[in-house]
Design a protein around this motif. Structure first.
Motif, mmCIF file in Angstrom:
data_model
loop_
_atom_site.group_PDB
_atom_site.id
_atom_site.type_symbol
_atom_site.label_atom_id
_atom_site.label_comp_id
_atom_site.label_asym_id
_atom_site.label_seq_id
_atom_site.Cartn_x
_atom_site.Cartn_y
_atom_site.Cartn_z
ATOM 1 N N PHE A 210 64.706 76.860 -20.004
ATOM 2 C CA PHE A 210 63.767 77.002 -21.120
ATOM 3 C C PHE A 210 62.734 75.869 -21.117
ATOM 4 O O PHE A 210 61.530 76.115 -21.269
ATOM 5 C CB PHE A 210 64.532 76.996 -22.441
ATOM 6 C CG PHE A 210 63.650 77.042 -23.659
ATOM 7 C CD1 PHE A 210 63.054 78.228 -24.057
ATOM 8 C CD2 PHE A 210 63.399 75.886 -24.395
ATOM 9 C CE1 PHE A 210 62.220 78.270 -25.172
ATOM 10 C CE2 PHE A 210 62.580 75.914 -25.513
ATOM 11 C CZ PHE A 210 61.983 77.110 -25.906
ATOM 12 N N THR A 211 63.179 74.636 -20.901
ATOM 13 C CA THR A 211 62.292 73.470 -20.945
ATOM 14 C C THR A 211 61.256 73.491 -19.832
ATOM 15 O O THR A 211 60.113 73.034 -20.022
ATOM 16 C CB THR A 211 63.119 72.178 -20.864
ATOM 17 O OG1 THR A 211 64.085 72.164 -21.915
ATOM 18 C CG2 THR A 211 62.227 70.949 -20.989
ATOM 19 N N LEU A 212 61.618 74.038 -18.683
ATOM 20 C CA LEU A 212 60.687 74.065 -17.550
ATOM 21 C C LEU A 212 59.468 74.933 -17.823
ATOM 22 O O LEU A 212 58.466 74.839 -17.103
ATOM 23 C CB LEU A 212 61.412 74.546 -16.289
ATOM 24 C CG LEU A 212 62.452 73.569 -15.700
ATOM 25 C CD1 LEU A 212 63.191 74.203 -14.534
ATOM 26 C CD2 LEU A 212 61.785 72.268 -15.272
ATOM 27 N N GLY A 213 59.537 75.746 -18.857
ATOM 28 C CA GLY A 213 58.360 76.523 -19.244
ATOM 29 C C GLY A 213 57.277 75.654 -19.855
ATOM 30 O O GLY A 213 56.121 76.079 -19.964
ATOM 31 N N PHE A 214 57.649 74.421 -20.252
ATOM 32 C CA PHE A 214 56.698 73.510 -20.890
ATOM 33 C C PHE A 214 56.471 72.226 -20.084
ATOM 34 O O PHE A 214 55.356 71.717 -20.024
ATOM 35 C CB PHE A 214 57.206 73.138 -22.295
ATOM 36 C CG PHE A 214 57.498 74.318 -23.165
ATOM 37 C CD1 PHE A 214 56.486 74.934 -23.890
ATOM 38 C CD2 PHE A 214 58.786 74.850 -23.251
ATOM 39 C CE1 PHE A 214 56.738 76.035 -24.697
ATOM 40 C CE2 PHE A 214 59.054 75.957 -24.053
ATOM 41 C CZ PHE A 214 58.029 76.549 -24.774
ATOM 42 N N TYR A 215 57.543 71.725 -19.467
ATOM 43 C CA TYR A 215 57.434 70.459 -18.732
ATOM 44 C C TYR A 215 58.128 70.594 -17.377
ATOM 45 O O TYR A 215 59.248 71.097 -17.292
ATOM 46 C CB TYR A 215 58.103 69.319 -19.503
ATOM 47 C CG TYR A 215 57.572 69.121 -20.900
ATOM 48 C CD1 TYR A 215 56.366 68.454 -21.126
ATOM 49 C CD2 TYR A 215 58.285 69.598 -21.998
ATOM 50 C CE1 TYR A 215 55.882 68.274 -22.412
ATOM 51 C CE2 TYR A 215 57.811 69.422 -23.289
ATOM 52 C CZ TYR A 215 56.607 68.757 -23.492
ATOM 53 O OH TYR A 215 56.127 68.586 -24.757
ATOM 54 N N VAL A 216 57.441 70.125 -16.336
ATOM 55 C CA VAL A 216 58.034 70.085 -14.999
ATOM 56 C C VAL A 216 57.710 68.720 -14.401
ATOM 57 O O VAL A 216 56.589 68.465 -13.969
ATOM 58 C CB VAL A 216 57.484 71.201 -14.082
ATOM 59 C CG1 VAL A 216 58.100 71.076 -12.687
ATOM 60 C CG2 VAL A 216 57.770 72.572 -14.665
ATOM 61 N N ASN B 264 64.484 77.085 -9.354
ATOM 62 C CA ASN B 264 65.569 77.571 -8.505
ATOM 63 C C ASN B 264 66.837 76.745 -8.688
ATOM 64 O O ASN B 264 67.950 77.282 -8.670
ATOM 65 C CB ASN B 264 65.129 77.558 -7.037
ATOM 66 C CG ASN B 264 64.294 78.770 -6.682
ATOM 67 O OD1 ASN B 264 63.969 79.587 -7.549
ATOM 68 N ND2 ASN B 264 63.921 78.900 -5.419
ATOM 69 N N LEU B 265 66.665 75.436 -8.864
ATOM 70 C CA LEU B 265 67.826 74.577 -9.075
ATOM 71 C C LEU B 265 68.524 74.932 -10.393
ATOM 72 O O LEU B 265 69.756 75.038 -10.452
ATOM 73 C CB LEU B 265 67.404 73.109 -9.084
ATOM 74 C CG LEU B 265 68.521 72.091 -9.369
ATOM 75 C CD1 LEU B 265 69.609 72.155 -8.303
ATOM 76 C CD2 LEU B 265 67.949 70.671 -9.453
ATOM 77 N N SER B 266 67.747 75.145 -11.447
ATOM 78 C CA SER B 266 68.337 75.469 -12.752
ATOM 79 C C SER B 266 69.047 76.820 -12.720
ATOM 80 O O SER B 266 70.119 76.989 -13.314
ATOM 81 C CB SER B 266 67.257 75.457 -13.838
ATOM 82 O OG SER B 266 66.249 76.416 -13.579
#
Length: 408
Positions: free
Chosen positions: A301-307, A375-377
């Protein structure tokens, strides 16, 4: 066949011998993790793909796992000491060959030897603790065992990152050879044989011991939980350096620091496992697996905002703490379950775990390549799901087995 050594540990040397046994326990972690920051550079230098580089890790894991299945019965019949010393010599030679070749197929062959020799060393040293200690003291040492083992994943990539930055990927294997050589000399001086009653090398009887262990549900379920827990770590090991160096464009030293932090996460899980040793087994494990699933879903979910590097390390840290907790709890149970056949129990546990880890991690990496944090998540989530399913199966078994519910 190896002959049992007549050299016994002198009473005044037992503390040093125990320290040396602890020093050799992280060798499997060093053999897998020290060159993780070098994997991208290794691929470039040898002109091979990332998957071909990752195969060097998979070959080690498979050979290490398969070898443990057989070495356990050998060290229970022919002793620990001579087998351990012989394995160290072969390990040193294979490290030097890897450091001096550019042939990937020769590297594959040497990594195969690495797996077999490290299995011989580690299984012998696992059995050492069961030979020398008993009762509550044995439980304490086995709990410390998993914490000491976790120093490999903590220290190795940190050292490897700097070695790569200064000397190149070959220096990792020179370092492994040097460390093994120093411990070999100390083992010759201070250690000795610890087996009390060698088991007759009778294939029928040995097969009976294996069958007894594999027909014990709590033992088998523990092995599968160990495999799923360590696969979480191995998936990161095979993809993390590529994400950090290729996607985030950071250095091998940074990859080493990240692995150092995540190694501490695994160790933290071990410490928490030791601290909660008296808690009801199923309840604490069910909560742990649920948290792991939540953390994996939150990462997606977080990767949709911060990477960035912080999202990678933060969520991986939480997930690896849970993995370390699972491993600590099930490892203590599995290794202390059959004290009369410590070599076989340790070998069977480690062997099946590493075979599971090698196939699970390689298949997941092949399906979800090491290209980004998404992919890791997803890989973490895929491994968390069967862990939860297995816990439901364990819950049903616990109702009929008070023994397991009292463990911790």
């Amino acid at each position: 066949m190896p002959i049992i050594s007549n050299k016994k540990i002198k009473k005044g040397n037992q503390k040093i011998s125990t320290l040396l046994a602890f020093a050799l326990i992280p060798l499997s972690g060093f053999a897998t993790d020290i060159y993780l920051p070098s994997m991208p550079s290794m691929g470039t230098a040898l002109k091979i793909t990332s998957l071909e580089v990752q195969l060097t890790l998979t070959i080690f894991l498979i050979s290490y796992g398969v070898a443990q299945l057989f070495i356990g019965s050998i060290v229970d019949s022919f002793g620990r000491y001579n087998i351990s010393l012989t394995a160290m010599v072969l390990f040193i030679i294979s490290c030097l060959i890897i450091a001096n070749t550019k042939n990937i197929y020769l590297i594959y062959a040497m990594r195969l030897i690495h797996g077999i020799t490290v299995a011989g060393i580690v299984v012998s040293k696992r059995a050492y603790f069961v030979d020398v200690f008993e009762g509550e003291q044995l439980k304490v040492y086995l709990s410390i065992f998993t914490i000491i083992w976790s120093t490999g994943p903590i220290i190795a990539p940190f050292i490897g990152g700097y070695l790569q930055d200064v000397f190149g990927w070959e220096s990792n294997f020179y370092f492994l050879a040097f460390i093994a050589f120093v411990i070999f000399i100390l083992e010759v001086i201070y250690s000795g044989e610890t087996i009390k009653t060698p088991m007759e090398f009778n294939l029928k009887k040995i097969a009976g011991v294996y069958l007894e262990m594999l027909s014990t549900p709590s033992f088998v379920m523990g092995i599968f939980m160990l495999g799923l827990a360590y696969s979480m770590v191995m998936v990161y090991n095979m993809s993390g350096p590529f994400i950090i160096e290729h996607e985030l464009l950071l250095t091998p030293v940074t990859a080493g620091y990240c692995s150092l932090i995540l190694g501490f996460a695994w160790m933290t899980g071990g410490f928490i496992g030791k601290a909660t040793i008296q808690f009801p087994f199923y309840k604490k494990m069910a909560v742990n697996i649920l948290l792991q699933f939540i953390f994996a879903a939150a990462m997606i979910f977080t990767l949709g905002f911060y990477v960035n590097i912080f999202t990678l390390v933060f969520f991986a840290f939480l997930i690896h703490v849970c993995s370390g907790y699972t491993y600590n709890n099930y490892f203590i149970f599995s290794l202390s379950r059959f004290p009369k056949n410590a070599g076989i129990a340790g070998g069977l546990t480690g062997g099946i775990v590493y075979i599971l880890v090698s196939f699970l991690s390689y298949i997941i990496i092949a399906v979800l390549p090491a290209k980004d944090q998404y992919n890791l998540s997803y890989s973490y989530l895929i491994l968390a799901l069967p862990s939860g399913l297995l816990m439901f199966i364990i819950a049903r078994y616990i109702r009929e087995s008070p023994e397991l519910s009292k463990r911790g």
